[in-house]
Design a protein around this motif. Structure first.
Motif: not given
Length: 339
Positions: A122-131
């Protein structure tokens, strides 16, 4: 895609969509019931807890049952829906994982395990990882707590927003499709996911669609990718997808999910919203085989019948109208997320 604040405006959006259908003349062919997988006629989700159904997967262990989940941070829950009635027959609570952040997709692998994609951003591709969460599909349908395995995922070329996760039904390899208004990439995971470290997904192909979900055919030969107002079918081509044509995707308030029925003869399309409908479209030419036909009715040739399809390079007047509406909803939703 979280739509809690935007949802109050769905009435106006729905009116625009209805008008758009008239402009484009898009037609959807409903699936027949005779000799087909249970749920092939579609269904309406009855559970009032499910207000943002964002993923859909046909059960392997329980014919006629479809797994779904709410969007975003609703909690670590999965719901088993009876495709005959639309009623929830089991609720799973996942343990062994952290707090879900933006759950967007679900798929079932050849091992019979459920794979859940906490891959939205939801921050437009700013999280450095997902799960990605993985758990065995229960043999018994009842409310229960199931321990899941959590995998850390990063992209080789930096953070991405995505809503589509697919497990290939033959190789068991996991793929993610990026969500971008002008199209995005198809990302391939490692041959086997590992809990020991980061699982790096690498871009292997371009997908010409603002993708909200995707699914492999049961035989693994076709890839169907959907967006809000259309979709694209690809021949899998041993991991080198070849575009075949446009999918005839039904108009829905917020189209977020797609899955094949187990016999491969029907694509089921789902939407967010309370009491949302899962709508069927026949796979053209599938006959009695398992996903051997082309998953759509549109032609990819210029001037052909494009069905309800719209891609990142749509140039027809009708498709342009759809694109304008799609961009408007995207901006509306992004504003709601910031609010």
């Amino acid at each position: 895609m979280r739509a809690d604040k935007a949802w109050s405006r769905t009435g106006r959006i729905g009116a625009v969509l209805a008008a758009t259908v008239l402009v484009t003349g898009a037609a959807v062919v409903p699936a027949g019931a005779d000799g087909r997988s249970p749920g092939s006629d579609g269904f309406t989700i009855q559970d009032p807890r499910i207000t943002e159904s964002s993923g859909l997967a046909a059960s392997r262990a329980h014919p006629g049952v479809y797994w779904t989940h709410n969007d975003s941070d609703d909690g670590a829950y999965l719901y088993a829906i009876d495709g005959r009635t639309g009623k929830t027959v089991a609720t799973l609570t996942l343990t062994g994982i952290g707090s879900p952040r933006d759950v967007e997709a679900i798929s079932i692998g050849p091992d019979g395990d459920l794979y859940v994609g906490d891959i939205g951003d939801n921050l437009g591709g700013s999280w450095d990882h997902v799960w990605i969460y993985r758990l065995p599909e229960p043999k018994e349908l009842r409310d229960q707590t199931v321990r899941a395995t959590q995998y850390v995922v990063k992209y080789a070329d930096g953070p991405r927003n995505a809503e589509s996760l697919m497990v290939h039904p033959k190789t068991g390899r996991v793929y993610i499709v990026e969500k971008g208004e002008d199209g995005g990439g198809l990302y391939e995971g490692p041959a086997r996911l590992s809990t020991a470290g980061t699982n790096t997904f690498r871009r292997v192909a371009d997908i010409d669609l603002w993708a909200t979900d995707a699914a492999f055919s049961p035989d693994g030969k076709q890839l169907a990718v959907r967006g809000y107002f259309g979709g694209v079918s690809y021949a899998w081509n041993d991991g080198r997808p070849k575009r075949e044509g446009q999918l005839s995707v039904p108009m829905q308030p917020q189209g977020e999910s797609v899955t094949y029925t187990p016999d491969g003869r029907t694509l089921l399309y789902g939407s967010e919203g309370k009491g949302s409908s899962v709508r069927p479209v026949e796979v053209e030419g599938a006959g009695s085989g398992a996903g051997t036909g082309t998953p759509g009715t549109g032609s990819d040739e210029s001037g052909g019948d494009g069905g309800a399809g719209i891609t990142g390079k749509a140039g027809a007047v009708g498709a342009a109208v759809l694109l304008i509406v799609a961009v408007g909803i995207g901006r509306l939703t992004r504003r709601s997320k910031r609010g």
